[in-house]
Design a protein around this motif. Structure first.
Motif, mmCIF file in Angstrom:
data_model
loop_
_atom_site.group_PDB
_atom_site.id
_atom_site.type_symbol
_atom_site.label_atom_id
_atom_site.label_comp_id
_atom_site.label_asym_id
_atom_site.label_seq_id
_atom_site.Cartn_x
_atom_site.Cartn_y
_atom_site.Cartn_z
ATOM 1 N N SER A 157 -8.247 -6.319 -38.761
ATOM 2 C CA SER A 157 -7.152 -5.482 -39.254
ATOM 3 C C SER A 157 -7.566 -4.035 -39.470
ATOM 4 O O SER A 157 -6.727 -3.197 -39.803
ATOM 5 C CB SER A 157 -6.597 -6.063 -40.564
ATOM 6 N N GLU A 158 -8.837 -3.726 -39.301
ATOM 7 C CA GLU A 158 -9.296 -2.342 -39.373
ATOM 8 C C GLU A 158 -9.179 -1.644 -38.021
ATOM 9 O O GLU A 158 -9.597 -0.496 -37.864
ATOM 10 C CB GLU A 158 -10.738 -2.298 -39.876
ATOM 11 N N GLY A 159 -8.628 -2.359 -37.018
ATOM 12 C CA GLY A 159 -8.406 -1.777 -35.703
ATOM 13 C C GLY A 159 -9.480 -2.114 -34.686
ATOM 14 O O GLY A 159 -9.436 -1.638 -33.543
ATOM 15 N N LEU A 160 -10.440 -2.949 -35.062
ATOM 16 C CA LEU A 160 -11.533 -3.295 -34.153
ATOM 17 C C LEU A 160 -11.083 -4.274 -33.078
ATOM 18 O O LEU A 160 -10.408 -5.259 -33.374
ATOM 19 C CB LEU A 160 -12.692 -3.912 -34.949
ATOM 20 N N PHE A 161 -11.478 -4.011 -31.858
ATOM 21 C CA PHE A 161 -11.295 -4.945 -30.744
ATOM 22 C C PHE A 161 -12.551 -4.828 -29.892
ATOM 23 O O PHE A 161 -12.760 -3.816 -29.225
ATOM 24 C CB PHE A 161 -10.056 -4.603 -29.924
ATOM 25 N N VAL A 162 -13.410 -5.846 -29.929
ATOM 26 C CA VAL A 162 -14.689 -5.748 -29.233
ATOM 27 C C VAL A 162 -15.027 -7.075 -28.579
ATOM 28 O O VAL A 162 -14.719 -8.152 -29.122
ATOM 29 C CB VAL A 162 -15.813 -5.319 -30.208
ATOM 30 N N GLU A 163 -15.658 -7.002 -27.412
ATOM 31 C CA GLU A 163 -16.090 -8.196 -26.680
ATOM 32 C C GLU A 163 -17.575 -8.083 -26.372
ATOM 33 O O GLU A 163 -18.127 -6.977 -26.252
ATOM 34 C CB GLU A 163 -15.289 -8.359 -25.383
ATOM 35 N N ASP A 164 -18.225 -9.237 -26.227
ATOM 36 C CA ASP A 164 -19.654 -9.240 -25.917
ATOM 37 C C ASP A 164 -20.011 -10.551 -25.231
ATOM 38 O O ASP A 164 -19.331 -11.572 -25.412
ATOM 39 C CB ASP A 164 -20.471 -9.069 -27.198
ATOM 40 N N ARG A 165 -21.088 -10.511 -24.452
ATOM 41 C CA ARG A 165 -21.627 -11.721 -23.811
ATOM 42 C C ARG A 165 -23.054 -11.924 -24.296
ATOM 43 O O ARG A 165 -23.841 -10.982 -24.358
ATOM 44 C CB ARG A 165 -21.598 -11.608 -22.289
#
Length: 463
Positions: A157-165
């Motif tokens: 909800s702080e605006g974070l959108f992150v992906e990782d492998r």
């Protein structure tokens, strides 16, 4: 892994009843395991585990739910059901999810799918043949190869959108030596946070022969004496004592509850001035590393102890709220089935100035712990006991007869203060650590150290 519009709807639903923070953790994990006993393949398994975890915070209160059904309707249902545990005034929130670009510090050069099962079996067979041919006392070998690829996505909800492998691979090499009615075991589990290029470069035969040598040495060793001795602990796996007896006590979930001997001791001497220690999640391709922690924060190198003075703790988001201190990129979890909490990554004592030869030569009578086994620790008091799997007596400044069955007994905060020599040969060993957020890969490490006095429990009588 999830559409931003869907993620936004889920976060709004999670905060309907007054939560002040919501997080979505998505995980897609593929595993492969091959096991060999006595040179014969006993199992070859492959699987996939996929799911979503939803966490809601309100001040210092946390709610967590998870599911393997990622349909939007089900995720909204799970979020709203979890939110019922919170009753407050809803916050005014307008989401603006932004993709976070994270620098990849840990290259995956060779994907596990690049090798056939036959090629992987050949690695295990090489280990079996090297260990079993080392000496006739080696009567059994057990070899395993595990590789995992995990894709994660974190939205909050702080605006974070992150992906990782993340990719892990590890070989387990275990042997049993037997003579008459006596049997002893030894083993190692080398591995890497990265691709299977690690296995191509690993000295498989060398590790297997070292396991066989250790098992044979333990088999014919005398029982350890009992009493108080200077104890020299070798590098690499010796770091398990620092990990267990100190590291857990520096995690915020213990410190915030005052359930740690290190609570409220920032700026105080908690160790010998020779001791500086770190937890570093950024070491390239180290077993306990990652680009981001399981809350989406980039990992970092955290100074824990500097010249004996306590400098910092390992803090996750919830711990940050409870302690009013900044998070340190230490929020970790085994899978989507667990809420994250503060955990170690790669924890080690920094190298000193003494050579290993100087440390041994300056010890008139003592115990040398070459390899450590498991043990137990009370983080509230830091009382611990650990087993030495392969050890030696030190007599007149030289390594003497091998010993087995030694138990090291002490209190972590006292042991740190009794370290009177620190070697220059830092070594890192890998393992798995279990706690409230499940079992996670960790690295333990240190150079060779000497503790001026520790209690040794053994069946061998006087030294």
């Amino acid at each position: 892994m999830i559409k931003k519009s869907v993620a936004e709807n889920i976060i709004y639903a999670a905060l309907e009843t007054g939560g002040d923070f919501a997080e979505i953790f998505i995980e897609d994990k593929r595993n492969s395991t091959i096991g060999m006993i006595g040179g014969v393949v006993e199992r070859a398994l492959a699987g996939r585990d996929y799911g979503v975890g939803i966490r809601i915070l309100k001040g210092e209160y946390s709610v967590y739910a998870f599911t393997s059904d990622d349909s939007e309707s089900n995720l909204l249902k799970v979020a709203r059901e979890a939110a019922q545990a919170i009753r407050s005034n809803p916050i005014d929130l307008t989401l603006n999810l932004q993709n976070k670009v994270v620098q990849n510090k840990h290259n995956i050069l060779v994907q596990p799918t690049a090798f056939s099962k036959g090629q992987k079996v050949e690695w295990l067979r090489r280990a079996h043949e090297a260990a079993s041919s080392f000496d006739p006392v080696i009567v059994q070998t057990t070899m395993t190869l595990i590789d995992t690829v995990k894709d994660i996505c974190i939205v909050n909800s702080e605006g974070l959108f992150v992906e990782d492998r993340r990719a892990y691979n590890r070989m387990g090499i275990n042997v049993i030596a037997e003579s008459g009615n006596d049997r002893e075991a030894a083993g190692f589990g080398p591995g890497s946070f990265g691709g299977l290029e690690y296995m191509e470069q690993l000295d498989i035969e060398g590790v297997a022969r070292e396991a066989a040598r250790s098992a044979k040495t333990i088999l014919f060793a005398d029982h350890a004496p009992s009493g108080n001795f200077p104890v020299v602990i070798d590098n690499e796996f010796g770091g398990v004592i620092f990990h267990e007896a100190c590291g857990h006590g520096l995690e915020s979930h213990a410190v915030a509850r005052k359930a740690s001997v290190f609570a409220d001791k920032l700026g105080e001497y908690v160790a010998s001035p020779l001791v500086t220690a770190y937890d570093d999640g950024t070491i390239p391709n180290a077993w306990g590393s990652s680009n981001i922690d399981d809350e989406g924060m980039e990992t970092q190198k955290n100074l824990l102890i500097e010249n004996g003075i306590l400098k910092g703790y390992l803090i996750d988001k919830l711990g940050s709220r409870k302690m009013n201190m900044a998070p340190t990129g230490s929020g970790r979890r085994e899978s989507y089935k667990y809420a994250p909490t503060s955990r170690m990554n790669n924890t080690f004592i920094a190298p000193g100035k003494s050579t290993p030869e100087e440390i041994i030569a300056n010890t008139e009578l003592g115990v040398f712990a070459k390899y450590m086994e498991g043990g137990s620790v009370n983080p509230i008091t830091s009382d611990y006991n650990f087993s030495v799997s392969e050890g030696y007596m030190i007599r007149n400044g030289k390594l003497a007869e091998p010993i087995k069955g030694a138990a090291i007994i002490g209190k972590g905060i006292d042991t740190l203060k009794k370290i009177d020599m620190v070697g220059n040969n830092l070594g890192l060993g890998i393992g798995m650590c279990g706690a409230s957020s499940g079992t996670v890969p960790v690295t333990v490490g240190q150079p060779m150290i000497r503790v001026s006095e520790l209690t040794i429990g053994g069946r061998g009588g006087n030294a």
